[in-house]
Write an enzyme that holds these catalytic residues in place. Structure first.
Site, PDB file in Angstrom:
ATOM      1  N   SER A  60      31.201  46.920  39.915  1.00 37.49           N
ATOM      2  CA  SER A  60      32.361  47.569  40.195  1.00 37.49           C
ATOM      3  C   SER A  60      32.264  48.891  40.981  1.00 37.49           C
ATOM      4  O   SER A  60      33.019  49.553  41.678  1.00 37.49           O
ATOM      5  CB  SER A  60      33.432  47.573  39.250  1.00 37.49           C
ATOM      6  OG  SER A  60      32.819  48.085  37.994  1.00 37.49           O
ATOM      7  N   ASP A  98      24.671  45.504  35.451  1.00 35.48           N
ATOM      8  CA  ASP A  98      25.226  44.261  36.186  1.00 35.48           C
ATOM      9  C   ASP A  98      24.258  44.085  37.412  1.00 35.48           C
ATOM     10  O   ASP A  98      23.948  44.932  38.232  1.00 35.48           O
ATOM     11  CB  ASP A  98      26.579  44.658  36.789  1.00 35.48           C
ATOM     12  CG  ASP A  98      27.651  43.584  36.813  1.00 35.48           C
ATOM     13  OD1 ASP A  98      27.211  42.502  36.468  1.00 35.48           O
ATOM     14  OD2 ASP A  98      28.761  43.896  37.086  1.00 35.48           O
ATOM     15  N   GLU A 130      26.429  36.966  37.238  1.00 32.99           N
ATOM     16  CA  GLU A 130      27.886  36.254  37.367  1.00 32.99           C
ATOM     17  C   GLU A 130      27.500  34.626  37.561  1.00 32.99           C
ATOM     18  O   GLU A 130      26.702  34.576  38.446  1.00 32.99           O
ATOM     19  CB  GLU A 130      28.793  36.745  38.473  1.00 32.99           C
ATOM     20  CG  GLU A 130      29.346  38.148  38.167  1.00 32.99           C
ATOM     21  CD  GLU A 130      30.384  38.634  39.369  1.00 32.99           C
ATOM     22  OE1 GLU A 130      30.681  37.837  40.314  1.00 32.99           O
ATOM     23  OE2 GLU A 130      30.488  39.721  39.095  1.00 32.99           O
ATOM     24  N   GLU A 197      36.772  36.743  32.812  1.00 35.03           N
ATOM     25  CA  GLU A 197      37.837  37.656  33.511  1.00 35.03           C
ATOM     26  C   GLU A 197      38.746  36.756  34.107  1.00 35.03           C
ATOM     27  O   GLU A 197      38.661  35.758  34.791  1.00 35.03           O
ATOM     28  CB  GLU A 197      36.760  38.271  34.646  1.00 35.03           C
ATOM     29  CG  GLU A 197      37.869  39.064  35.709  1.00 35.03           C
ATOM     30  CD  GLU A 197      37.035  40.124  36.366  1.00 35.03           C
ATOM     31  OE1 GLU A 197      35.691  40.164  36.317  1.00 35.03           O
ATOM     32  OE2 GLU A 197      37.548  40.731  37.332  1.00 35.03           O
TER      33      GLU A 197
HETATM   34  O1  KIV Z   1      31.584  45.007  37.464  1.00 27.93           O
HETATM   35  C1  KIV Z   1      32.288  45.205  36.502  1.00 27.93           C
HETATM   36  O2  KIV Z   1      32.832  46.301  36.446  1.00 27.93           O
HETATM   37  C2  KIV Z   1      32.631  43.936  35.675  1.00 27.93           C
HETATM   38  C3  KIV Z   1      33.873  44.053  34.657  1.00 27.93           C
HETATM   39  C4  KIV Z   1      35.014  43.654  35.328  1.00 27.93           C
HETATM   40  C5  KIV Z   1      33.506  42.873  33.795  1.00 27.93           C
HETATM   41  O3  KIV Z   1      31.863  42.966  36.088  1.00 27.93           O
END
Ligand code: KIV
Length: 304
Positions: A60, A98, A130, A197
């Site tokens: 994000s 992530d 993901e 989510e």
């Molecule tokens: O990238 C992110 O912040 C996320 C969260 C919304 C779980 O994947």
């Protein structure tokens, strides 16, 4: 500024670091898990000081920090820089990096290589990827290489276009049943936890009941094992569209704007800096300095 020693990210947890086994144990003891995103050392340090169990260095960041309108543009190099900054700032929470779009979809080998970079080069404790389906093999390979994996299903922003936009998922019986199957498959592939989510709360509750690993909800209701929110959403720092599931706990944009406007006003009106922000020098040194200038000793010789 704190001079706490940096926590090693992988292998044996550093002093005070929440072990993954304890996180999994929080499900059994019904202790809600508090997870938040962070993208730099100050936000990592503050999330740690506030008592977060898990920090997600979310892709994000592409939207909240780097100004893009989607997360798919995030690159490995960007995510590594941000993860390094967070691991320098946060000591106790588990730090999950992530994996950005394109860093794990192509093959198990590439997924393992990139997951290891997050751990070795950036100090992350785990990675998040993901999806399910083809991604199950990636999860299995990464976990097999010794890197813990958090799954993420429901609204998966990296594939938002394929999902028909940023919409809640699993709102029909068939789609809800598919989410349950995906969650069980991710657990079987080795995930230590799964983000749900934008999923209807009864579906998230059922998944949470069926899994032995913790579920972390974002727009998934109360009946999950933990919650996650994006730093900028929680603090009112993001001026894009806020999804229904966001709760804003502060409006820092307004506060920052007020402070920066006050600074600019002070500069323009010569109210800043004040005496207290200014360095002086002893009177005799100042007098000697002025005498030196007057004698021409400080004249700059002309070139040539
Ligand atoms: O990238 C992110 O912040 C996320 C969260 C919304 C779980 O994947």
């Amino acid at each position: 500024m704190s001079t706490r020693p940096r926590t090693p990210g992988h292998g044996a947890p550093g002093p005070g670091k929440l072990p993954i086994t304890d996180l999994v144990g929080m499900k059994a003891s019904h202790s809600p898990i508090a997870m938040i995103t962070a993208y730099d050392a100050p936000s990592g340090r503050l999330a740690d000081a506030a008592g977060a169990d898990v920090i997600l260095v979310g892709d994000s960041a592409a939207m909240t920090v780097l100004g893009h309108d989607s997360t798919v543009t995030a690159t490995m190099e960007e995510m590594l820089v941000l993860t390094r900054a967070v691991t320098r700032g946060a000591r106790h929470p588990l730090i999950v990096a992530d994996m950005p779009f394109g860093s794990f979809q192509i093959s198990d080998e590439l997924a393992v290589t990139n997951a290891i970079r997050f751990v070795k080069d950036a100090g992350a404790d785990a990675v998040k990827i993901e999806g399910a389906g083809t991604m199950l093999s990636r999860v299995h390979a990464i976990v097999g290489a010794g890197v813990p994996v958090m799954g993420h299903i429901g609204l998966t922003p990296q594939s938002a276009t394929a999902l028909g936009g940023f919409k809640a998922q699993g709102r029909t019986a068939a789609k809800a049943a598919k989410l349950v199957r995906d969650a069980l498959a991710l657990e079987a592939a080795g995930c230590f936890s799964i983000v749900l989510e934008a999923v209807p709360s009864p579906v998230a509750a059922k998944i949470t009941e069926l899994l032995s690993i913790p579920t972390i909800g974002i727009g998934a209701g109360l009946d999950v094992d933990g919650q996650v929110l994006v730093w900028h959403d929680l603090l009112g720092l993001y001026d894009g569209h806020a999804p229904r599931f966001v709760k804003q706990y502060a409006n820092l944009s307004t506060e920052i704007l007020r402070a920066v406007e006050a600074y600019i006003g002070d500069v323009r009106e010569r109210r800043f800096p004040e005496e207290v922000h200014t360095y002086g020098m002893p009177a005799d040194e100042l007098a000697a300095f002025e005498a030196e200038l007057a004698s021409g000793a400080a004249a700059v010789p002309l070139p040539g």
